[in-house]
Design an enzyme around this catalytic site. Structure first.
Site, PDB file in Angstrom:
ATOM      1  N   TRP A  47       0.829  -1.217   0.000  1.00 41.89           N
ATOM      2  CA  TRP A  47       0.000   0.000   0.000  1.00 41.89           C
ATOM      3  C   TRP A  47       0.857   1.258   0.000  1.00 41.89           C
ATOM      4  O   TRP A  47       1.815   1.389   0.752  1.00 41.89           O
ATOM      5  CB  TRP A  47      -0.895  -0.008   1.226  1.00 41.89           C
ATOM      6  CG  TRP A  47      -1.599   1.286   1.496  1.00 41.89           C
ATOM      7  CD1 TRP A  47      -1.087   2.395   2.128  1.00 41.89           C
ATOM      8  CD2 TRP A  47      -2.943   1.621   1.157  1.00 41.89           C
ATOM      9  NE1 TRP A  47      -2.032   3.389   2.197  1.00 41.89           N
ATOM     10  CE2 TRP A  47      -3.185   2.946   1.614  1.00 41.89           C
ATOM     11  CE3 TRP A  47      -3.979   0.938   0.516  1.00 41.89           C
ATOM     12  CZ2 TRP A  47      -4.409   3.581   1.455  1.00 41.89           C
ATOM     13  CZ3 TRP A  47      -5.202   1.582   0.358  1.00 41.89           C
ATOM     14  CH2 TRP A  47      -5.410   2.880   0.815  1.00 41.89           C
TER      15      TRP A  47
ATOM     16  N   ARG B 172      -3.451  16.889  12.466  1.00 43.88           N
ATOM     17  CA  ARG B 172      -2.413  16.172  11.715  1.00 43.88           C
ATOM     18  C   ARG B 172      -1.914  16.939  10.487  1.00 43.88           C
ATOM     19  O   ARG B 172      -2.477  17.937  10.067  1.00 43.88           O
ATOM     20  CB  ARG B 172      -2.915  14.802  11.284  1.00 43.88           C
ATOM     21  CG  ARG B 172      -4.204  14.763  10.452  1.00 43.88           C
ATOM     22  CD  ARG B 172      -4.632  13.314  10.244  1.00 43.88           C
ATOM     23  NE  ARG B 172      -5.864  13.158   9.481  1.00 43.88           N
ATOM     24  CZ  ARG B 172      -7.072  13.094  10.047  1.00 43.88           C
ATOM     25  NH1 ARG B 172      -7.198  13.218  11.355  1.00 43.88           N
ATOM     26  NH2 ARG B 172      -8.156  12.927   9.300  1.00 43.88           N
ATOM     27  N   ASP B 173      -0.816  16.397   9.952  1.00 44.63           N
ATOM     28  CA  ASP B 173      -0.253  16.772   8.651  1.00 44.63           C
ATOM     29  C   ASP B 173       0.319  18.186   8.619  1.00 44.63           C
ATOM     30  O   ASP B 173      -0.190  19.071   7.894  1.00 44.63           O
ATOM     31  CB  ASP B 173      -1.309  16.616   7.533  1.00 44.63           C
ATOM     32  CG  ASP B 173      -1.999  15.259   7.559  1.00 44.63           C
ATOM     33  OD1 ASP B 173      -1.378  14.302   8.052  1.00 44.63           O
ATOM     34  OD2 ASP B 173      -3.151  15.162   7.089  1.00 44.63           O
TER      35      ASP B 173
ATOM     36  N   SER C 201       1.585  11.622   7.867  1.00 48.47           N
ATOM     37  CA  SER C 201       2.098  12.589   6.905  1.00 48.47           C
ATOM     38  C   SER C 201       2.716  13.823   7.548  1.00 48.47           C
ATOM     39  O   SER C 201       2.467  14.147   8.708  1.00 48.47           O
ATOM     40  CB  SER C 201       0.988  13.010   5.944  1.00 48.47           C
ATOM     41  OG  SER C 201       0.630  11.941   5.097  1.00 48.47           O
TER      42      SER C 201
ATOM     43  N   ASP D  34      -0.248   9.034   0.829  1.00 50.23           N
ATOM     44  CA  ASP D  34       0.172  10.429   0.687  1.00 50.23           C
ATOM     45  C   ASP D  34       1.648  10.599   0.325  1.00 50.23           C
ATOM     46  O   ASP D  34       2.521   9.986   0.954  1.00 50.23           O
ATOM     47  CB  ASP D  34      -0.036  11.177   1.999  1.00 50.23           C
ATOM     48  CG  ASP D  34      -1.437  11.031   2.554  1.00 50.23           C
ATOM     49  OD1 ASP D  34      -2.269  10.356   1.938  1.00 50.23           O
ATOM     50  OD2 ASP D  34      -1.691  11.596   3.636  1.00 50.23           O
TER      51      ASP D  34
END
Length: 582
Positions: free
Chosen positions: A59, A186-187, A123, A62
């Site tokens: 898999w 997040r991110d 991410s 991002d």
């Protein structure tokens, strides 16, 4: 399922798959269970791509922290080393390139190992600090399953491959603030430095029924303080994932560094939500720490997107080598999870795209980076070809399953264009209702890609031209309804308007075709639509490419250039010189 054989000899492994030898052995470490050193994929792989970035198996999602450092391009990405589905121990895989086309894989950069990221390394972004020092800010899923922001730095700055990364012992740097749930934080973006030399970064979030970019500030890149207000928020969106915030020049296609702030730039705020990447253009007022967009998100089809098809969680970076801003996006699958498990992999990255502000200042323009052209071969050119109503002709002489085609359409007698119904607002719904089989006046006309000889399978990328109270409207569609004889596939039709005036310029289309992905750029990159298709019959040498016109009025192909695309060397082990391991 007929699986290829895995042969292990000491610390090496070799996969024999469909007659191709693939070597994919990471160095064995204390984290060996996370190292991708076993490759098990089916022998037949008609949907694996030839020049799009993907790992040998498992898999991918991002893109993370792309950058240019000491002569080498780097791309990190979300990866599950344990299978073809999203997992609960995600990590940062790492690849490098000299040309953005051919890539070699390196050891994984960030692996779950500490209390602040033990349940996954999600991410984030790379920022280049003064002195050409790259650092990573990333989201860790901690031991309590909260999302926290962490710092990592290179172990050896003299290594241009940046193979080893050290996690800061004082992590986490940022934890979910009051009013924000632990799974809505997040991110982090690439950070930027203001005129006061203070660093800023935003983190995607959701709070009080608003999607938002929470702003943090720091003097040393280690101690971060949350600003009193978000840099921007909207009640018209969902949770903001993978936000991006960057300046764009108002008078040049060149890119600029994230910290540039002067009258010659505007700013772009992008957020990923509802399965798409949306953006707004506006002004960044540093004195107020506010982003003031020209128009807010509306939660409707009027909102601008990077891409109106399969494209998500994108990340941009400033390429100092060529003074341009480059973007990747994650392109997920359109088949079932059972299909992904059977084929042993899931997910692609788009081709890297250069991105800049259109001369109108109202939207962005995207175009495949020029390096992609190095894969072109066997050029076919056609000029002044008239397509009468109901006509179709094959673009022969190229490998249609992996091709690059650019086409320019000229429309005479535009005054005959059909009037656009004022109730037609959502372009995707129009494309779905008025698909490639429905005859109009000007359109549908365009391309039939990954098609069988008898057209029982075909993916139509086409245009329609309407007239209305405010002039002409050009509609671009990607119709997957007949893309495959297989069932249980997502065959959603995509559509968007192209902001051009066909009375003043020709209608252009460029499509990059690569086995199971088609990236299309309309109006010289003003509108982009990416789709995933899985033909049952139109695979490899059985795929064909056609130009067609199903409108009642003729259109003229002013110019058509098409090329076969050679196979890139993607994720070789041991460097690009080790061609046997690609």
């Amino acid at each position: 399922m007929d699986l290829s054989l895995l042969l292990l000899f000491g610390l090496s492994c070799i996969l024999l798959s469909n007659g191709i030898k693939v070597e994919d052995c990471d160095h064995l470490t204390d984290n060996t269970s996370f190292q991708s050193f076993q490759v098990l994929v089916p022998a037949e792989q008609p949907y694996r791509t030839a020049y799009h970035f993907q790992p040998p198996q498992n898999w991918l999602n991002d893109p993370n922290g792309p950058m240019y450092y000491e002569g080498i391009y780097h791309l990190f990405y979300q990866y599950n080393p344990h299978g073809a589905l999203f997992g609960d121990s995600m990590l940062w895989a790492h690849s490098a390139s000299y040309d953005l086309v051919n890539w070699f894989s390196l050891d994984h950069a960030l692996i779950p190992s500490e209390p602040f990221d033990i349940n996954s390394c999600w991410s984030g972004s790379v920022t280049i600090l003064p002195g050409n020092k790259p650092v990573i800010l990333y989201t860790g899923i901690d031991a309590n399953n909260n999302q926290v922001q962490n710092l990592a730095t290179p172990k050896n700055l003299s290594d241009p491959l940046l193979i080893e990364w050290i996690k800061y012992s004082g992590n986490p740097l940022m934890t979910p603030p009051d009013g924000v749930e632990g799974d809505n934080f997040r991110d982090p973006t690439t950070a930027w430095q203001g005129p006061d030399k203070t660093w800023r970064v935003v983190v995607g979030s959701w709070s009080n029924n608003q999607g938002m970019a929470i702003l943090y500030q720091s003097d040393d890149f280690v101690h971060w303080t949350k600003y009193q207000d978000p840099l921007y928020s909207s009640i018209k969106t969902g949770m903001w994932e993978c936000p991006d915030f960057f300046p764009v020049s108002i008078n040049s296609t060149n890119g600029v560094d994230a910290s540039v702030k002067n009258p010659s730039v505007r700013h772009v705020m992008k957020a990923s939500f509802n399965s798409h990447d949306y953006y707004i253009v506006g002004t960044y007022v540093t004195e107020l720490e506010k982003f003031l967009p020209d128009t807010d998100f509306t939660g409707t089809s009027l909102d601008l997107r990077y891409d109106y098809g399969k494209f998500y969680a994108s990340k941009t970076f400033f390429d100092s080598k060529k003074n341009r801003r480059i973007m990747w996006g994650w392109v997920n699958e359109s088949d079932s999870t059972e299909d992904d498990i059977e084929k042993g992999w899931s997910g692609l990255q788009s081709v890297p795209r250069q991105i800049w502000l259109d001369k109108t200042g109202k939207q962005l323009v995207q175009w495949p980076v020029e390096e992609i052209n190095s894969l072109r071969d066997n050029q076919v050119s056609i000029y002044g070809k008239q397509l009468e109503s109901g006509s179709i002709f094959e673009v022969s002489g190229i490998t249609a399953s992996r091709a690059d085609i650019e086409i320019m359409f000229e429309l005479p007698e535009l005054e005959e264009a059909e009037f656009m119904n004022s109730s037609w607002v959502d372009p995707q719904l129009i494309c779905d209702r008025e698909d490639a089989s429905v005859t109009g006046t000007f359109g549908p006309f365009g391309l039939l890609a990954l098609a069988t000889k008898d057209l029982t399978e075909q993916t139509a990328i086409f245009f329609r031209v309407f007239t209305g109270q405010k002039g002409y409207r050009v509609l671009m569609c990607s119709d997957q309804k007949r893309s495959s004889l297989r069932n249980e596939l997502d065959k959603t039709t995509y559509g968007a308007f192209v902001e051009i005036d066909p009375s003043q310029e020709m209608i252009s289309l460029r499509s990059l075709i690569d086995h199971s992905i088609i990236e299309s750029f309309g109006g010289n990159g003003k509108t982009c639509i990416t789709t995933r298709v899985y033909p049952k019959l139109a695979v490899n040498n059985e795929a064909h490419l056609y130009a067609f016109n199903n409108g009642t009025l003729s259109v003229t192909i002013s110019r058509l250039n098409a090329w076969s695309m050679n196979k890139a060397r993607i994720n070789c082990r041991g460097g690009l010189e080790n061609t046997a391991s690609c």
